[in-house]
Design a protein around this motif. Structure first.
Motif, PDB file in Angstrom:
ATOM      1  N   ILE A   3       5.805  -1.774  -8.802  1.00  0.00           N
ATOM      2  CA  ILE A   3       4.322  -1.473  -8.151  1.00  0.00           C
ATOM      3  C   ILE A   3       3.744  -1.598  -7.131  1.00  0.00           C
ATOM      4  N   PRO A   4       2.737  -0.619  -6.925  1.00  0.00           N
ATOM      5  CA  PRO A   4       2.194   0.207  -5.953  1.00  0.00           C
ATOM      6  C   PRO A   4       1.018  -0.829  -4.564  1.00  0.00           C
ATOM      7  N   GLN A  94      13.645   2.442  -1.487  1.00  0.00           N
ATOM      8  CA  GLN A  94      11.941   3.624  -2.453  1.00  0.00           C
ATOM      9  C   GLN A  94      11.010   3.492  -2.518  1.00  0.00           C
ATOM     10  N   ALA A  95      10.885   2.012  -1.533  1.00  0.00           N
ATOM     11  CA  ALA A  95       9.263   1.697  -0.961  1.00  0.00           C
ATOM     12  C   ALA A  95       8.720   2.447   0.104  1.00  0.00           C
ATOM     13  N   LEU A  96      10.142   2.476   1.646  1.00  0.00           N
ATOM     14  CA  LEU A  96       9.815   2.969   2.703  1.00  0.00           C
ATOM     15  C   LEU A  96       9.708   4.378   2.583  1.00  0.00           C
ATOM     16  N   VAL A  97      11.048   4.868   2.199  1.00  0.00           N
ATOM     17  CA  VAL A  97      11.101   6.605   2.074  1.00  0.00           C
ATOM     18  C   VAL A  97      10.709   6.991   0.732  1.00  0.00           C
ATOM     19  N   PHE A  98      10.237   6.472  -0.261  1.00  0.00           N
ATOM     20  CA  PHE A  98       9.734   7.679  -1.768  1.00  0.00           C
ATOM     21  C   PHE A  98       8.237   7.308  -2.574  1.00  0.00           C
ATOM     22  N   ALA A 105       3.259  -4.994  -1.761  1.00  0.00           N
ATOM     23  CA  ALA A 105       3.992  -5.511  -3.075  1.00  0.00           C
ATOM     24  C   ALA A 105       5.219  -5.943  -3.260  1.00  0.00           C
ATOM     25  N   LEU A 106       5.933  -5.526  -2.354  1.00  0.00           N
ATOM     26  CA  LEU A 106       7.228  -5.466  -2.080  1.00  0.00           C
ATOM     27  C   LEU A 106       8.310  -6.488  -2.370  1.00  0.00           C
TER      28      LEU A 106
ATOM     29  N   ALA B 105      -0.211   4.590  -0.562  1.00  0.00           N
ATOM     30  CA  ALA B 105       0.884   5.600  -0.295  1.00  0.00           C
ATOM     31  C   ALA B 105       0.661   6.311   0.652  1.00  0.00           C
ATOM     32  N   SER B 106      -0.467   6.823   1.250  1.00  0.00           N
ATOM     33  CA  SER B 106      -0.667   7.914   2.028  1.00  0.00           C
ATOM     34  C   SER B 106      -0.468   6.628   3.153  1.00  0.00           C
TER      35      SER B 106
END
Lengths: 301, 236
Positions: A3-4, A94-98, A105-106, B105-106
């Motif tokens: 989830i973003p 995955q959240a920080l780098v990708f 949402a983490l 995301a940005s």
């Protein structure tokens, strides 16, 4: 994909952050105390493998693909406590780098996959590992972890005000089931392969629960998940009396509850709404009772 | 691997790169909260957030089109949800979902591109994130490279021997891969223990926060607060 940011509404992601982050902190402290130093390489390699596995998409339907989660695998090999931390680490990378999954949402992703996913992956294994049905336990663990994570995510979207139409809901359920079956099979295959390589890789289950406990647990799960099929839909005696006495209108709802009326509101597929509510309640009560039992046992010493 | 590029970007020397990672993390969180809060004046906050990310991009000297290409990776997923929301009769909300997730995301990518991961992890430790979690993130991140290298070696070895791709071969390869990775990780861990690893990687020197770091955080927070108050007073 996880989830973003931007999908969930502030009360939902804030509440899940408030629940998940302290939970992870407590579990991390206990895992650090109980794990010996030598396990860190194994945990790191398992985390890297789970990460790599999550990148592999396999088709589950025309135009849709799913990916492995690895929660049950971590539960069987690293144990439930360390498994939660390893999965949290994978989600954080995955959240920080990708940019796969948001930062706000983490908490939601950690709750769905690292906490619920790993623990639901561990539960069938723990219940069935001592006896003849060990393979079934591992398979069910994989399936349960995917179903728990998927339905939790769906519920969070619904609570955030995203209107899920009936077709989308049915499609989602179908995807979750297909994904769950694949995850169960692959988890079983991988755990077996790891065992053959080196039996110490796989977490030796603690002594098997006695048969009556297992049967009771199984019966409870069936009743909670499917009992509504045989339940009467008429209001119970208290509600009926309240109607007749005319005091039913005095009911005040102080806080809106997510599973009001033993149903997951907003999901148009009726049996899904009831089954999810029943099983969620079962897990919550079991978790609360287990924790209360531990606290009481510690006090009495 | 794709993210190696982000790793390269993060080792720049622009004024933004040199800011304290704790300050940058606080700014990121403030921006994410401001952008994801539901309010009638959300578009103003979104515009301000976008302007901040654009400014950061320019100051850091990152290549614009590759950066934007990476932020677009999550767009298809967001587009599906936006379509669901729009079809249910709320196109304004669908647009908000798309813009919010893209902007968030940005912002996260901006942090990742201006701060090497070890510095981000140091900032997390400063914010009392558990040691075990931070160490695992560090290990897993590095093992990904080890794993990728092993996979590349096994594939070239198999190709050199005329190997055929099949499920059984793949399953065997994965088991071997796991065994080799675990052995290697075990040896690295023993080497670290022999050199005095005590459970946490030590830091050479914790550079204290400079005035520029405090200014950065103050600027971001006051900008959002100012816009929020101004929009609220305008609407009365």
């Amino acid at each position: 994909m996880h989830i973003p940011d931007g999908f969930l509404s502030p009360p939902v992601w804030a509440a899940l952050d408030a629940v998940s982050l302290p939970a992870v902190a407590v579990i991390a402290r206990r895992a650090k105390q109980s794990a010996d130093e030598g396990r860190l390489p194994l945990l790191g390699v398992l985390g890297a493998f789970v990460f790599a596995a999550q990148m592999i998409n396999f088709p589950v339907a025309p135009g849709a693909s799913a990916h492995l989660l690895g929660g049950a695998l971590l539960a069987c090999t690293a144990g439930p406590g360390a498994g939660v931390i390893v999965m949290t680490a994978v989600l954080a990378i995955q959240a920080l780098v990708f940019q796969d999954g948001g930062i706000l949402a983490l908490g939601a992703n950690v709750f769905n996959l690292a906490i619920a996913g790993v623990l639901m992956g561990y539960l069938p294994y723990r219940l069935l590992a001592g006896g003849r049905f060990r393979a079934a336990g591992i398979f069910l663990g994989g399936a349960a972890s995917v179903l728990a994570g998927g339905f939790l995510a769906l519920g969070q979207l619904v609570l955030s005000g995203v209107a899920i139409g009936e077709t989308v809901a049915r499609l989602s359920v179908a995807f979750f089931v297909a994904n769950a079956l694949a995850e169960g099979l692959i988890t079983l295959a991988v755990v077996r392969a790891l065992e053959r390589m080196n039996p110490s890789f796989v977490q030796a289950p603690p002594e098997a629960l006695r048969a009556p406990v297992r049967r009771l647990g199984g019966a409870a799960a069936v009743l909670a998940g499917a009992g509504f099929l045989i339940a009467s839909a008429a209001p119970d005696s208290l509600e009926t009396i309240a109607e007749h006495a005319g005091i039913a209108a005095r009911e005040i709802v102080l806080l809106p509850a997510p599973l009001a009326g033993y149903e997951l509101a907003g999901v148009p597929v009726d049996w899904v709404a009831k089954a999810v509510a029943g099983l969620a309640g079962l897990v919550l009560v079991w978790g609360a009772s287990a924790m209360a039992g531990r606290l009481l046992a510690r006090r009495s010493r | 691997m794709r993210h190696v590029v982000v790793d390269d970007w993060s080792r720049g020397a622009s004024p933004l790169h040199r800011r304290d990672p704790r300050a940058k993390l606080i700014c990121l969180l403030v921006l994410l909260v401001a952008v994801n809060v539901q309010a009638r004046f959300a578009p103003a906050l979104l515009a301000l957030g976008g302007a901040m990310v654009a400014a950061g991009l320019l100051v850091a000297g990152l290549p614009v089109w590759p950066f934007l290409a990476r932020t677009a990776v999550a767009l298809p997923f967001a587009a599906v949800l936006a379509a669901t929301v729009a079809l249910a009769g709320d196109p304004a909300r669908a647009g908000l979902v798309l813009v919010r997730s893209w902007l968030s995301a940005s912002a996260i990518l901006l942090l990742a591109s201006t701060t090497p991961l070890p510095q981000v992890l140091r900032a997390l430790r400063a914010f009392r994130v558990p040691v075990l979690l931070v160490e695992l993130i560090q290990f897993i991140h590095r093992y990904l490279f080890v794993l990728a290298e092993q996979v590349w070696r096994m594939r070239s070895a198999a190709a050199a021997r005329g190997g055929q791709a099949s499920y059984r071969a793949a399953a065997g390869a994965v088991s071997t891969l796991f065994a080799r990775s675990y052995d290697r990780a075990e040896r690295i861990h023993q080497a670290m223990l022999a050199r005095g690893y005590s459970g946490e990687l030590p830091v050479a020197s914790e550079a204290p926060a400079r005035e520029a770091d405090y200014l950065l955080v103050a600027a971001v927070v006051s900008a959002f607060a100012a816009v929020a108050f101004w929009m609220r007073s305008c609407n009365r």
